[in-house]
Design an enzyme around this catalytic site. Structure first.
Site, PDB file in Angstrom:
ATOM      1  N   HIS A  72      49.100 112.486  25.530  1.00  0.00           N
ATOM      2  CA  HIS A  72      50.430 112.279  26.128  1.00  0.00           C
ATOM      3  C   HIS A  72      51.516 112.369  25.049  1.00  0.00           C
ATOM      4  O   HIS A  72      52.306 111.447  24.869  1.00  0.00           O
ATOM      5  CB  HIS A  72      50.491 110.922  26.852  1.00  0.00           C
ATOM      6  CG  HIS A  72      51.639 110.817  27.814  1.00  0.00           C
ATOM      7  ND1 HIS A  72      51.569 110.121  28.989  1.00  0.00           N
ATOM      8  CD2 HIS A  72      52.905 111.319  27.768  1.00  0.00           C
ATOM      9  CE1 HIS A  72      52.734 110.191  29.627  1.00  0.00           C
ATOM     10  NE2 HIS A  72      53.558 110.917  28.895  1.00  0.00           N
TER      11      HIS A  72
ATOM     12  N   GLU B  32      45.335 106.268  31.373  1.00  0.00           N
ATOM     13  CA  GLU B  32      45.782 106.342  29.971  1.00  0.00           C
ATOM     14  C   GLU B  32      45.830 104.947  29.362  1.00  0.00           C
ATOM     15  O   GLU B  32      46.188 103.997  30.074  1.00  0.00           O
ATOM     16  CB  GLU B  32      47.165 106.994  29.903  1.00  0.00           C
ATOM     17  CG  GLU B  32      47.132 108.440  30.361  1.00  0.00           C
ATOM     18  CD  GLU B  32      48.479 109.170  30.178  1.00  0.00           C
ATOM     19  OE1 GLU B  32      49.408 108.596  29.581  1.00  0.00           O
ATOM     20  OE2 GLU B  32      48.574 110.314  30.628  1.00  0.00           O
TER      21      GLU B  32
ATOM     22  N   ARG C  89      52.030 114.586  34.918  1.00  0.00           N
ATOM     23  CA  ARG C  89      51.390 113.272  34.970  1.00  0.00           C
ATOM     24  C   ARG C  89      49.935 113.471  35.384  1.00  0.00           C
ATOM     25  O   ARG C  89      49.635 114.321  36.231  1.00  0.00           O
ATOM     26  CB  ARG C  89      52.086 112.361  35.989  1.00  0.00           C
ATOM     27  CG  ARG C  89      53.383 111.730  35.502  1.00  0.00           C
ATOM     28  CD  ARG C  89      53.157 110.693  34.405  1.00  0.00           C
ATOM     29  NE  ARG C  89      54.371 110.068  33.902  1.00  0.00           N
ATOM     30  CZ  ARG C  89      55.097 110.503  32.876  1.00  0.00           C
ATOM     31  NH1 ARG C  89      54.754 111.595  32.208  1.00  0.00           N
ATOM     32  NH2 ARG C  89      56.175 109.840  32.483  1.00  0.00           N
TER      33      ARG C  89
END
Ligand SMILES: NC(=O)C1=CN([C@@H]2O[C@H](COP(=O)(O)OP(=O)(O)OC[C@H]3O[C@@H](n4cnc5c(N)ncnc54)[C@H](O)[C@@H]3O)[C@@H](O)[C@H]2O)C=CC1
Ligand SMILES: O=C(O)C(=O)COP(=O)(O)O
Length: 319
Positions: free
Chosen positions: A284, A265, A236
């Protein structure tokens, strides 16, 4: 009236047709996220009033939302990280939360190794240069013989160790709950975090995002790393202090990075990391393969059916 399932993970019909069909066969109406991105509170607020189950992407699921969802009984996280879901608040509202642990690990592990190769062998720079007709040589490094440090030694790290075993590397791992049996089986040496930071040629991150892991890698850690080392973050974004990473890469305190996840994000085009050519950046997408989508879709659908039928869902996280 049909029970409803809200799917906030995107591209569900296209990638999880089997799971959607299963839910519909069992009598659910499936409502999908049509925004193509995580849903905001304002958008969720209008949808959750009568839903029984949710297949959740990375939108925020907290008490503010649960208060508005009196019929909600189960959330299937369309992935592993549950940092976007308040598990305790869900429990208070009688909502069972499960994740897809060990279901998307192979894709994430494969992508981890892909990022290692991309960084060590300059694959992205070579591609750009070749397409530009330059026919340049970027000399890279082999993985063979390198010391690899896995931070977090759960499902993804273990699968990564399994693949990296074929490269004849020396693998170390750090975990607050060390799994010595898995380490032994995979030829991995469990150690402390400082040893991993100081000695590794390649560090890969596989911890969940928690208060303890936030900024686990910051200025101090980058200064302790070898100047020849690279770091891969498929965990993360907040696990790395992104400004400190930028400085470390820019000033060559470390050699390179492979980054799939960001502090914010979607990452903005102006993210400073994107100026650097010693970092390979992905949006991601480490878990995203057709096979994984299908499997995670089925697991989350099954969890909803299990709860409806009075059974415990797999990977029930907030018992
Ligand atoms: N980039 C992506 O698309 C994806 C990212 N992820 C991230 O990867 C993480 C790991 O996934 P899995 O390996 O499947 O989870 P897992 O639960 O199997 O393993 C996580 C490991 O981290 C350890 N851990 C927790 N806190 C720690 C700490 N403070 N220091 C050291 N170790 C600690 C746990 O003991 C556990 O062994 C997920 O939580 C998620 O955030 C997961 C899937 C896809
Ligand atoms: O499984 C996870 O935790 C993931 O990060 C997968 O990513 P996504 O849910 O596709 O944003």
């Amino acid at each position: 009236m049909k029970k409803k399932v809200l799917v906030t993970a995107t591209n569900y019909s296209r990638l999880c047709a089997g799971a959607k069909a299963l839910l519909e066969k069992e009598g659910f109406e499936v409502i999908e996220n049509t925004f193509g991105r995580p849903m905001t509170f304002e958008e969720l607020k209008d949808k959750v009033g009568d839903v029984y189950g949710v297949v959740a992407g990375v939108d925020t699921w907290n008490e503010d939302v649960f208060k508005l969802a009196p019929n909600l009984k189960v959330i299937g996280r369309f992935g592993i990280g549950v940092d976007n879901i308040d598990l305790e608040a869900a429990k208070k509202y009688g909502i069972k939360v499960m994740n897809a642990r060990a279901i998307n690990s192979d894709s994430v592990a494969e992508c981890t190794v892909g990022l290692i190769l991309a960084v060590l062998r300059n694959l992205v720079n070579l591609d750009k240069s070749t397409r530009a007709g330059k026919w340049e040589r970027y000399v890279g490094y082999t993985i063979r013989g390198k010391k690899i440090g896995l931070v977090g030694f759960g499902a993804i790290a273990q699968y990564t160790a399994k693949i990296l075993g074929a490269f004849e590397t020396e693998i170390f791992a750090y975990d607050v709950y060390p799994n010595h049996a898995a380490a032994k089986k995979l030829g991995v040496t469990m150690t402390d975090l400082d040893t991993i930071i100081k000695q590794s040629d390649i560090i890969t991150l596989h911890v969940p995002c928690t208060p303890e892991t936030t900024k686990l890698f910051s200025k101090k850690e980058f200064e302790m790393m070898k100047a020849s080392a690279v770091i891969i973050n498929v965990a993360r974004g907040p696990v790395i202090d992104e400004n400190a990473l930028y400085d470390a890469l820019k000033t060559h305190k470390i050699a390179g990075a492979g980054i799939d996840v960001y502090e914010v994000e979607p990452a903005a085009a102006a993210n400073p990391l994107f100026e650097l050519d010693n970092v390979v950046c992905l949006p991601h997408s480490a878990a995203e393969t057709y096979e994984t989508y299908e499997a995670v879709g089925m697991a989350t659908a099954q969890a909803i059916l299990d709860v409806m039928n009075g059974r415990d869902p797999i990977n029930w996280l907030n018992k």
